[in-house]
Design an enzyme around this catalytic site. Structure first.
Site, PDB file in Angstrom:
ATOM      1  N   ARG A 108      10.799   5.897   3.077  1.00 23.33           N
ATOM      2  CA  ARG A 108      12.257   5.916   3.105  1.00 23.33           C
ATOM      3  C   ARG A 108      12.848   4.608   3.617  1.00 23.33           C
ATOM      4  NH1 ARG A 108      12.893  11.282   6.464  1.00 23.33           N
ATOM      5  NH2 ARG A 108      10.854  10.517   7.047  1.00 23.33           N
ATOM      6  N   LYS A 130       4.718  -2.836   8.138  1.00 20.21           N
ATOM      7  CA  LYS A 130       5.804  -2.027   7.575  1.00 20.21           C
ATOM      8  C   LYS A 130       7.030  -2.921   7.537  1.00 20.21           C
ATOM      9  CE  LYS A 130       7.831   2.539   8.381  1.00 20.21           C
ATOM     10  NZ  LYS A 130       7.614   3.763   9.159  1.00 20.21           N
ATOM     11  N   ASP A 173       9.328  14.060  13.108  1.00 17.77           N
ATOM     12  CA  ASP A 173       9.072  13.898  11.666  1.00 17.77           C
ATOM     13  C   ASP A 173       7.578  14.019  11.382  1.00 17.77           C
ATOM     14  OD1 ASP A 173       9.701  13.544   8.996  1.00 17.77           O
ATOM     15  OD2 ASP A 173       9.761  11.356   9.112  1.00 17.77           O
ATOM     16  N   ILE A 186       0.819  -1.223   0.000  1.00 16.84           N
ATOM     17  CA  ILE A 186       0.000   0.000   0.000  1.00 16.84           C
ATOM     18  C   ILE A 186       0.845   1.262   0.000  1.00 16.84           C
ATOM     19  CG2 ILE A 186      -2.160  -0.873   0.943  1.00 16.84           C
ATOM     20  CD1 ILE A 186      -1.220  -0.228   3.720  1.00 16.84           C
ATOM     21  N   GLY A 187       2.123   1.122   0.187  1.00 11.50           N
ATOM     22  CA  GLY A 187       2.944   2.335   0.167  1.00 11.50           C
ATOM     23  C   GLY A 187       4.416   2.020   0.279  1.00 11.50           C
ATOM     24  N   LYS A 188       5.209   3.004  -0.098  1.00 12.32           N
ATOM     25  CA  LYS A 188       6.662   2.875   0.024  1.00 12.32           C
ATOM     26  C   LYS A 188       7.194   4.129   0.675  1.00 12.32           C
ATOM     27  CE  LYS A 188       8.467  -0.281  -3.308  1.00 12.32           C
ATOM     28  NZ  LYS A 188       8.640  -0.674  -4.598  1.00 12.32           N
ATOM     29  N   GLY A 248      11.309   1.449   3.783  1.00 18.24           N
ATOM     30  CA  GLY A 248      10.849   0.160   3.273  1.00 18.24           C
ATOM     31  C   GLY A 248       9.434   0.267   2.732  1.00 18.24           C
TER      32      GLY A 248
HETATM   33  N1  LIG Z   1      -1.134   1.772   9.288  1.00 16.41           N
HETATM   34  C1  LIG Z   1      -1.350   2.099   8.034  1.00 16.41           C
HETATM   35  N2  LIG Z   1      -2.575   1.904   7.502  1.00 16.41           N
HETATM   36  C2  LIG Z   1      -2.815   2.243   6.213  1.00 16.41           C
HETATM   37  N3  LIG Z   1      -1.901   2.764   5.385  1.00 16.41           N
HETATM   38  C3  LIG Z   1      -0.664   2.986   5.862  1.00 16.41           C
HETATM   39  C4  LIG Z   1      -0.316   2.656   7.198  1.00 16.41           C
HETATM   40  N4  LIG Z   1       0.973   2.986   7.388  1.00 16.41           N
HETATM   41  C5  LIG Z   1       1.420   3.492   6.234  1.00 16.41           C
HETATM   42  N5  LIG Z   1       0.449   3.498   5.304  1.00 16.41           N
HETATM   43  C6  LIG Z   1       0.558   3.945   3.915  1.00 16.41           C
HETATM   44  O1  LIG Z   1       1.857   3.612   3.442  1.00 16.41           O
HETATM   45  C7  LIG Z   1       2.507   4.766   2.971  1.00 16.41           C
HETATM   46  C8  LIG Z   1       3.983   4.646   3.227  1.00 16.41           C
HETATM   47  O2  LIG Z   1       4.261   4.854   4.570  1.00 16.41           O
HETATM   48  P1  LIG Z   1       5.728   5.143   5.075  1.00 16.41           P
HETATM   49  O3  LIG Z   1       5.635   5.645   6.451  1.00 16.41           O
HETATM   50  O4  LIG Z   1       6.578   3.976   4.811  1.00 16.41           O
HETATM   51  O5  LIG Z   1       6.240   6.245   4.106  1.00 16.41           O
HETATM   52  P2  LIG Z   1       5.830   7.780   4.045  1.00 16.41           P
HETATM   53  O6  LIG Z   1       5.297   8.221   5.367  1.00 16.41           O
HETATM   54  O7  LIG Z   1       4.933   7.968   2.873  1.00 16.41           O
HETATM   55  O8  LIG Z   1       7.208   8.452   3.775  1.00 16.41           O
HETATM   56  P3  LIG Z   1       8.413   8.574   4.813  1.00 16.41           P
HETATM   57  O9  LIG Z   1       9.333   7.469   4.477  1.00 16.41           O
HETATM   58  O10 LIG Z   1       8.962   9.914   4.515  1.00 16.41           O
HETATM   59  O11 LIG Z   1       7.855   8.470   6.194  1.00 16.41           O
HETATM   60  C9  LIG Z   1       1.829   5.916   3.695  1.00 16.41           C
HETATM   61  O12 LIG Z   1       1.945   7.107   2.982  1.00 16.41           O
HETATM   62  C10 LIG Z   1       0.401   5.431   3.778  1.00 16.41           C
HETATM   63  O13 LIG Z   1      -0.277   5.725   2.582  1.00 16.41           O
HETATM   64 MG   LIG Z   2       5.992   7.710   7.008  1.00 15.21          MG
END
Ligand SMILES: Nc1ncnc2c1ncn2[C@@H]1O[C@H](COP(=O)(O)OP(=O)(O)OP(=O)(O)O)[C@@H](O)[C@H]1O
Ligand SMILES: [Mg+2]
Length: 509
Positions: A221, A238, A339, A217-219, A223
């Site tokens: 910094r 994560k 952050d 669902i997302g990427k 992972g």
């Molecule tokens: N608990 C969660 N439930 C639903 N979606 C999530 C959850 N945690 C993260 N996500 C989704 O995954 C994406 C990636 O999260 P992640 O924290 O890895 O990166 P980021 O916040 O986008 O960037 P950064 O690495 O700068 O923190 C988020 O933007 C969000 O859309």
């Molecule tokens: Mg994040």
């Protein structure tokens, strides 16, 4: 007299034949016929499942010849059956394994140390011996292979069993993980069990290892983030890359701070580091929120005044809880996020926020007035860095400095929310803070010029003054953005102001 070479061949042949009989390659069921000196009744013949034996002894100056059958069970030890041994100067014995093969004449030279002298067949290899010499090693090899496979399977079974025990049945898991328990039950147990610091580690591991990943669902910094399923419910996983082990550890450590759990902080479920032989998989399991981050949400939707207040108030509540130090044995240290941004805040189904990504957070140890790790100067996301972080004037010895930097970032998040507020049919498109002043992925220098040197801040439109909620939001933002960190509002103050606003605007939280 035979040569030593012939004797060696004969001795080998004997050993091989005895072995073959013993291991059953020469079927003993086909009875072996032998000459028999004591068997008058059966015409001086006998039958055996073992070997024919001929021996010549030299007793009181007379040679005595004996030919008999030796039963299979007497052919021990293999290779050198006792019945087939010669005694130097006294007895010369020969055992053999073909019909009537003991018709040979053996000699015991008088007074000369005896050696087995066989005057029967020649020393060359017969078909039986050839088969034996080839089949013997093959048989031994097969035997070793079978034993090897067996040992391997046994080892695997034990390993799998151990794994299953690890995964599904550590001795105390049943206390927590009764089959009918859902994640909600688990978390409820947790919040009422009093420890306040999370599930026991072995339960975390068990939960993590029984999650089935569904989709990415997302990427970020550090992972990837996946949606996973556990007992019919969704969880977020994560997955850190191996080289981010320190980030994984730190985030898990912070989430397990005693009494951290709060409705506006992402609910932590489990951390697991699983070594798959090649690399270590680092998992952090948390509640899953289908709306994703506040950044995703605001990009997709506009919000009503009520939605805006809910988002803003809940975010302030989460941050106030994070910042607050609670004294006593069941207390919690003050924590600064470092952050905070719209990507690190998740939107729950009920339209409230959960603060996430605590990997860069620092904790205050109030007894010694120190910070629990040596904080590095500039971490976090450049766009959201407070002016004192950008120009490195932040007093890192003072824990409150980090809280003030969080408040600056919260002000920027409020600006992102308020822009999407649909009041009287007007709203603005989604934009990141400073979208009009710096390029995407700005450098620290670019940010510093705008925020510190030019002292610019995001634009608060005049029309917000026409709506009480937007007016209050605008005022809060400005008071979050002061260049002097100490002059900024506290999270608790913001929470109180927005609580009043929510009552005023009749918002149901
Ligand atoms: N608990 C969660 N439930 C639903 N979606 C999530 C959850 N945690 C993260 N996500 C989704 O995954 C994406 C990636 O999260 P992640 O924290 O890895 O990166 P980021 O916040 O986008 O960037 P950064 O690495 O700068 O923190 C988020 O933007 C969000 O859309
Ligand atoms: Mg994040």
């Amino acid at each position: 007299m035979r040569s030593d070479g012939n004797l060696a061949v004969m001795s080998l042949r004997r050993t091989v034949l005895a072995l073959l009989v013993l291991i059953g390659l020469i079927a003993p069921g086909d009875a072996l016929k032998c000459n028999c000196t004591n068997c008058e009744k059966s015409g001086y013949e006998c039958e055996t499942d073992g070997a024919c034996m001929a021996s010549t002894s030299y007793i009181n100056g007379q040679e005595q010849h004996v030919r008999i059958c030796i039963p299979r069970e007497s052919l021990i030890p293999p290779g050198q059956p006792i019945f087939c041994l010669s005694a130097e100067g006294v007895l010369n014995t020969h055992c053999c394994y073909t019909d009537y093969c003991n018709s040979v004449d053996l000699q015991v030279p008088n007074g000369v140390p005896e050696r087995a002298i066989w005057q029967g067949t020649s020393g060359s290899w017969g078909p039986v011996e050839l088969v034996a010499v080839i089949a013997g090693p093959v048989f031994v090899f097969c035997l070793l292979l079978i034993v090897g496979v067996f040992v391997f399977q046994h080892h695997q079974r034990n390993y799998n069993h151990r794994q299953r025990l690890d995964v599904e049945d550590p001795s105390c898991d049943h206390l927590y993980l009764a089959k009918d328990k859902t994640l909600q039950d688990l978390i409820f147990d947790l919040s009422t069990s009093g420890s306040g610091s999370g599930l026991p580690l072995f339960v975390q591991r068990t939960v993590a290892r029984t999650i089935v990943l569904q989709e990415i669902i997302g990427k970020g910094r550090f992972g990837e983030v996946w949606r996973g399923r556990w007992r019919g419910g969704d969880v977020a996983v994560k997955i850190f890359s191996s080289r981010e082990e320190r980030s994984w550890f730190r985030e898990a450590e912070i989430y397990q701070t005693i009494m951290l759990r709060h409705e506006n902080i992402l609910g932590f479920i489990a951390a697991d580091n699983k070594d798959n032989g090649t690399w270590t998989q680092l998992w952090l399991v948390s509640d899953y929120h289908e709306h994703g981050s506040l950044f995703d949400y605001l990009n997709h939707y506009t919000v009503t005044i009520e939605d805006m207040i809910k988002l803003a108030l809940s975010a302030a509540s989460g941050l106030a809880h994070l910042h607050m130090e609670i004294l006593g044995t069941q207390g919690k240290p003050g924590i600064a996020h470092r952050d905070l941004k719209s990507k690190n805040i998740l939107v729950k189904k009920n339209g409230t926020c959960a603060i996430a990504d605590l990997g860069l957070a620092v904790r205050h140890e109030s007894v010694t007035d120190t910070i629990d790790i040596a904080p590095n100067q500039r971490v976090g996301t450049k766009r959201y860095m407070a002016p004192e972080v950008l120009d490195e004037t932040i007093n890192m010895k003072h824990f409150d400095s980090f809280k003030c930097a969080d408040i600056y970032a919260l002000g920027l998040v409020y600006w992102e929310i308020a822009r999407r507020c649909n009041a009287g049919g007007i709203h603005e498109e989604y934009q990141l803070p400073y979208y009009d002043l710096v390029p995407s992925d700005p450098s620290i220098e670019e940010m510093r010029k705008v925020v510190c040197d030019q002292r610019l801040r995001p634009n608060v439109p005049n029309w917000w003054q026409s709506y009480e909620a937007l007016r209050v939001m605008g005022k809060i933002m400005r008071e979050c953005w002061y260049a002097n960190g100490a002059a900024r509002l506290t999270a608790l103050r913001i929470k109180k102001t927005l609580s009043q606003l929510s009552v005023q605007e009749d918002v149901k939280m």
